[in-house]
Write a protein that holds these residues in place. Structure first.
Motif, short mmCIF file in Angstrom:
data_model
loop_
_atom_site.label_atom_id
_atom_site.label_comp_id
_atom_site.label_asym_id
_atom_site.label_seq_id
_atom_site.Cartn_x
_atom_site.Cartn_y
_atom_site.Cartn_z
N GLY A 290 -20.32 39.50 3.09
CA GLY A 290 -18.89 39.30 3.39
C GLY A 290 -18.65 38.45 4.61
O GLY A 290 -17.49 38.15 4.95
N GLY A 291 -19.71 38.04 5.29
CA GLY A 291 -19.56 37.26 6.51
C GLY A 291 -19.18 35.81 6.26
O GLY A 291 -19.46 35.24 5.20
N GLU A 292 -18.52 35.20 7.25
CA GLU A 292 -18.06 33.81 7.14
C GLU A 292 -18.43 33.04 8.41
O GLU A 292 -18.57 33.62 9.48
N ARG A 293 -18.54 31.71 8.26
CA ARG A 293 -18.78 30.84 9.41
C ARG A 293 -18.17 29.48 9.12
O ARG A 293 -18.27 28.96 8.01
N VAL A 294 -17.51 28.93 10.12
CA VAL A 294 -16.91 27.60 10.00
C VAL A 294 -17.63 26.65 10.95
O VAL A 294 -17.77 26.95 12.14
N PHE A 295 -18.09 25.53 10.42
CA PHE A 295 -18.69 24.47 11.22
C PHE A 295 -17.70 23.31 11.28
O PHE A 295 -17.09 22.95 10.27
N THR A 296 -17.56 22.72 12.45
CA THR A 296 -16.60 21.62 12.64
C THR A 296 -17.31 20.39 13.18
O THR A 296 -18.18 20.50 14.05
N GLN A 297 -16.94 19.24 12.65
CA GLN A 297 -17.33 17.95 13.23
C GLN A 297 -16.08 17.07 13.27
O GLN A 297 -15.26 17.11 12.36
N VAL A 298 -15.97 16.27 14.34
CA VAL A 298 -14.84 15.35 14.47
C VAL A 298 -15.39 13.97 14.83
O VAL A 298 -16.08 13.80 15.83
N LEU A 299 -15.05 13.00 13.97
CA LEU A 299 -15.41 11.60 14.20
C LEU A 299 -14.21 10.88 14.78
O LEU A 299 -13.07 11.12 14.37
N CYS A 300 -14.44 9.99 15.75
CA CYS A 300 -13.32 9.24 16.32
C CYS A 300 -13.82 7.94 16.95
O CYS A 300 -15.03 7.73 17.10
N MET A 301 -12.90 7.07 17.27
CA MET A 301 -13.21 5.84 17.99
C MET A 301 -12.26 5.73 19.18
O MET A 301 -11.22 5.09 19.10
N PRO A 302 -12.58 6.39 20.30
CA PRO A 302 -11.71 6.33 21.48
C PRO A 302 -11.67 4.93 22.06
O PRO A 302 -12.61 4.14 21.87
N PRO A 303 -10.59 4.57 22.76
CA PRO A 303 -10.46 3.21 23.27
C PRO A 303 -11.44 2.91 24.40
O PRO A 303 -11.64 3.74 25.29
N ASN A 304 -12.06 1.75 24.33
CA ASN A 304 -12.92 1.30 25.43
C ASN A 304 -12.07 0.99 26.66
O ASN A 304 -10.86 0.82 26.57
N THR A 305 -12.72 0.88 27.78
CA THR A 305 -12.02 0.44 28.99
C THR A 305 -11.64 -1.03 28.85
O THR A 305 -12.10 -1.73 27.94
N ALA A 306 -10.83 -1.52 29.77
CA ALA A 306 -10.28 -2.88 29.67
C ALA A 306 -11.38 -3.94 29.61
O ALA A 306 -11.21 -4.99 28.98
N ASN A 307 -12.51 -3.69 30.26
CA ASN A 307 -13.58 -4.69 30.27
C ASN A 307 -14.62 -4.45 29.17
O ASN A 307 -15.71 -5.01 29.21
N GLY A 308 -14.28 -3.60 28.19
CA GLY A 308 -15.19 -3.34 27.09
C GLY A 308 -16.21 -2.27 27.37
O GLY A 308 -17.14 -2.07 26.57
N GLY A 309 -16.05 -1.56 28.47
CA GLY A 309 -16.99 -0.49 28.80
C GLY A 309 -16.75 0.75 27.97
O GLY A 309 -15.76 0.87 27.24
N LEU A 310 -17.65 1.71 28.10
CA LEU A 310 -17.52 2.96 27.36
C LEU A 310 -16.19 3.64 27.68
O LEU A 310 -15.69 3.53 28.80
#
Length: 838
Positions: A290-310
């Protein structure tokens, strides 16, 4: 079995069932004859899925970075979760989509209680295997580049079970199309670490040293019970491949989870570059009965800094909110509400339940998809004519985005008035498709006229924009006049006084008819007749350049005269194209000896008002020549059996008969343009019938066991090929969606905004004694009722707005029927009631 809500295979097995209250469907088998795709998008990111899981994702479509994708021939997903337990019968791993299977002895094997559900706000995959319930959900929020995956496991066995849970993601993170000598992994610098939770990331570097080209993709994953990691794709698959990775089968993940690296930190023990990465994790999971488990993953593309840095770490961490169930459910409700609002913008009720259901739910959803997909090509260019047609149809849903596209297209126009075949999504300084097709300008002019009519935004005409080949700026109105004048200059008119075809018009497969400078296009000439009227009306409505408006009207009559004198053949229908060799094709006698009528040249002759009323019947006989078991063909017979010079791939043998445009039921041009022509001649019965041929849902016309595509997917064409007669081509990637939208609301129900008000010009089937339509006009809600006790198709006898009888009428410039015009000021704030009596 034939049932429009329940879809069955040819052997009677139930494949799917439509959801009754939204653009949703449940699939009950993985063994469909082809992928049935569905789209999730918010204009920041686009996710395509099918019954096997995610297909690809692209940030900032259609020109942005693809975050992941399946390669050609790869049926299984590049984002999946492997599950395995020694306590199960054979102990072999399987995925959360059940496939791929390690044991391939029975490729048709399916799990118990399988149900794949596509709803506008999320996709769900669920099944049961040996009393383990597996459910996976994918979700895209209203805004942002996040894509959320939730894996829900529930043990309904009588005893506990120990599971190995191994999420696997293969990043691509590159433009969709690379140079032939490039490999995607050469430009990726990937790592794995921990900041609150475990995360993987890939930094896309620039091959041209341009910081603006750099991007960063991030995948967040759970930390609880994490036992292993892998960042190298080659180490992960070992002696196997993605369908049978060695690391999953032997359980020996190379990297331990005790990493101390933070986001952006690259060390020998947490990173890879120059070779393909993978984001692979392994979890131990014990589920009690009767047990349950939820696994989560989130993919995204956050904005780089103005000079193209991370990206800044605070931007990287924003998607962590989706690990909180309350936030996740709230975001899902927001998307659900958004789609309900989308489907309320326009609504029909005719008594034809299946038709109403499709029009009210699936049509607006696919309009949203097409606008973001740009006919589905994940490249850095938009087709100019495609964009103009799609966003013309979108105006009844969203005028604001129409203005954006209008200005983009005009900024990429050459100073002589010509438009590129495709323009860059990066703007005028990007890379464009400069092949010499000539039809785009005509579609753009109609789009601008429709935009002004739907929005009332006459101020846009004074906006100044540069040119493709000049930084000097001119007004939008000047851009329009140059677009039209391009067709009128002597060097762009042929010996019959018709518009030269150059490298092509709407029919792409005729790409050699005018490259030597002689060939002419009948369809473009007919479109220009319309555009001359449109631009004359724009000039007159603003009381500007009245003398130029008069010239345009004279030119329209001159062009009509030339068409009737030179393009009509002995059989009474219109030829299609005059070639560089001085011969007509799509005529009563083509150079190969065939009589070959071509629908669009004849349909636009009716649409543009070129054909006098007394000659309409001879043109409409083309319908009979083009009719087949799947609707109306584009032209017939196919070309290529006997090659014809100066035509192009359609007639050279390089486009096989029955493929794509060559002699097929081509939905956009064969049936979409035809519905517009039938509205022009007032034949509502044939219009409705043709529209049902265009749409996919009717299993008596287009059974899914024949088309092999999803019953909700508006497609490019129904082909006539060996083995696969009337199989569909290209779901969603088609102008047919926009044609259907306009056919329903503008041409059938006659809701046609014009510069001076709302034109009411319905063309409904005679048997439809009543119809109700809800729509928005200039921000005001309108409920329209059409009464047809006289068993007629068109030409209302009486129109009432809010109880007041409409008095303003005029002759339509194209079909010459009398139409009612409701001035803008007659509409009140709030709800308006419109009554139309035929």
């Amino acid at each position: 079995m034939m049932n429009n809500r329940e879809i069955y295979g040819s052997s009677g097995e139930k494949w799917a069932q439509f959801r009754p209250d939204c653009a949703g469907i449940d699939l009950y088998t993985l063994n469909l004859p082809a992928p049935w795709e569905y789209i999730y998008q918010n204009h920041d990111v686009l996710l395509k899925v099918d019954q096997f899981g995610p297909v690809y994702a692209q940030a900032n479509p259609p020109g942005g970075i693809q975050l992941f994708r399946r390669e050609n021939g790869q049926r299984f997903s590049s984002w999946a979760v492997w599950l395995q337990s020694d306590e199960m019968e054979d102990g072999k791993p399987f995925t959360n989509f059940f496939r791929p299977l390690i044991d391939g002895s029975n490729p048709s094997k399916e799990p118990q209680d399988l149900k794949v559900t596509f709803l506008p706000h999320c996709a769900s995959y669920e099944y049961r295997v040996q009393n383990l319930l597996v459910q996976t959900e994918f979700f895209v929020p209203l805004h942002g580049t996040e894509i959320v995956m939730k894996l829900h496991l529930k043990n309904v066995r009588e005893k506990a079970i120990d599971l190995s849970v191994c999420p696997t993601f293969v990043p691509y993170v590159n433009p969709a199309q690379l140079a032939p000598w490039d490999k995607y992994e050469w430009y990726l610098k990937s790592g794995v670490g921990k900041d609150d939770k475990e995360l993987f990331w890939s930094q896309l570097l620039s091959s041209t040293s341009d910081p603006g080209e750099r991007r960063t993709a991030v995948l967040w994953t759970d930390s609880e019970n994490l036992t292993g990691l892998e960042i190298s794709y080659e180490k992960f698959v070992g002696s196997g491949d993605l369908s049978c990775p060695q690391t999953v089968t032997d359980g020996a993940y190379r990297m331990k989870p005790e990493l101390t690296a933070s986001f952006g930190e690259y060390r020998d023990d947490n990173s890879i570059w120059g070779y393909p990465p993978v984001y692979a994790a392994k979890y131990g999971c014990r589920l009690e009965s009767g047990g349950e488990r939820v696994f989560t993953q989130v993919l995204c593309m956050p904005p780089n800094t103005a000079n193209g840095g991370l990206p800044a770490i605070e931007d990287v961490k924003k998607p962590l909110v989706y690990f909180e169930s309350s936030v996740y459910e709230q975001k899902k409700e927001e998307v659900q509400d958004s789609f309900k609002a989308l489907c309320r913008k326009n609504k029909v009720r005719t008594g034809q339940e299946d038709w109403d259901y499709f029009i009210n739910n699936w049509l607006p959803l696919q309009m949203e998809w097409v606008a973001s997909l740009d006919r589905g090509w994940p490249t850095a260019m938009r087709g100019t004519r495609d964009c103009a047609q799609d966003y013309t149809a979108m105006l009844s849903i969203d005028t604001a985005i129409g203005r954006v596209r209008l200005l983009e297209m005009l900024s990429c126009q050459r100073s002589d008035g010509w438009f590129p075949r495709q323009f860059s999504t990066e703007g005028r300084t990007g890379r464009h498709d400069l092949r010499g097709h000539v039809d785009a300008g005509a579609f753009v002019i109609e789009f601008v006229y429709e935009y002004l009519s739907y929005s009332g935004d006459t101020g846009v005409l004074d906006v100044t924009l540069p040119w493709l080949d000049s930084d000097g700026e001119s007004t939008v109105l000047e851009h329009l006049t140059r677009a039209l004048d391009y067709y009128m200059v002597p060097e762009n008119l042929g010996e019959h006084g018709l518009c030269k075809i150059g490298e092509g018009d709407w029919l792409d497969s005729v790409n050699r008819a005018g490259v030597l400078g002689r060939g002419e296009s009948v369809m473009v000439s007919e479109q220009v007749v319309m555009c001359l009227q449109y631009l004359a009306e724009i000039l007159e409505s603003g009381d500007i350049r009245a003398e130029k408006a008069a010239v345009y009207r004279e030119k329209a009559e001159e062009l009509k005269k030339n068409l009737l004198e030179h393009a009509v053949n002995q059989d009474g229908f219109f030829n299609g194209i005059f070639t560089d060799e001085g011969k007509w094709i799509f005529s009563d006698k083509d150079p190969d000896g065939e009589k070959r009528p071509y629908g669009p040249a004849n349909w636009f002759a009716l649409i543009s008002g070129v054909v006098p009323r007394e000659k309409r019947d001879s043109v409409l006989r083309v319908m009979e020549m083009l009719k087949c078991e799947a609707g109306y063909r584009l032209y017939w017979p196919p070309m290529g059996a006997s090659p014809i010079n100066c035509v192009g791939r359609a007639a050279s043998g390089d486009a096989p008969a029955g493929f794509a445009e060559n002699g097929n039921v081509y939905n956009h041009g064969a049936q979409g343009f035809l519905t517009r022509a039938l509205a022009a001649v007032g034949d509502g019965d044939a219009l409705f019938d043709t529209l049902k041929w265009l749409l996919p849902y009717d299993q008596t016309r287009h059974p899914s066991s024949v088309t092999l595509s999803a019953p909700y997917a508006i497609v490019n064409c129904w082909q006539e090929l060996p083995v696969f007669k009337f199989r569909s081509l290209f779901s969603f990637l088609t102008g047919s969606v926009g044609m259907a939208q306009r056919a329903v609301y503008e041409w059938m129900f006659g809701i046609r905004p014009a510069l001076d008000g709302l034109v009411i010009d319905p063309c409904i089937p005679k048997w439809m004694n009543t119809a109700n339509v809800e729509f928005t006009y200039l921000g005001r809600r309108v409920k329209m009722e059409i009464k047809n006790s006289g068993v007629r198709c068109c030409t209302p006898e009486k129109v009432e707005l809010n109880g007041n009888v409409a008095v303003k009428t005029r002759k339509d410039p194209f079909h010459s029927r009398t139409v009612f015009v409701l001035e803008k000021e007659l509409f009140q704030d709030g709800e308006n009631t419109l009554r139309v009596i035929l």
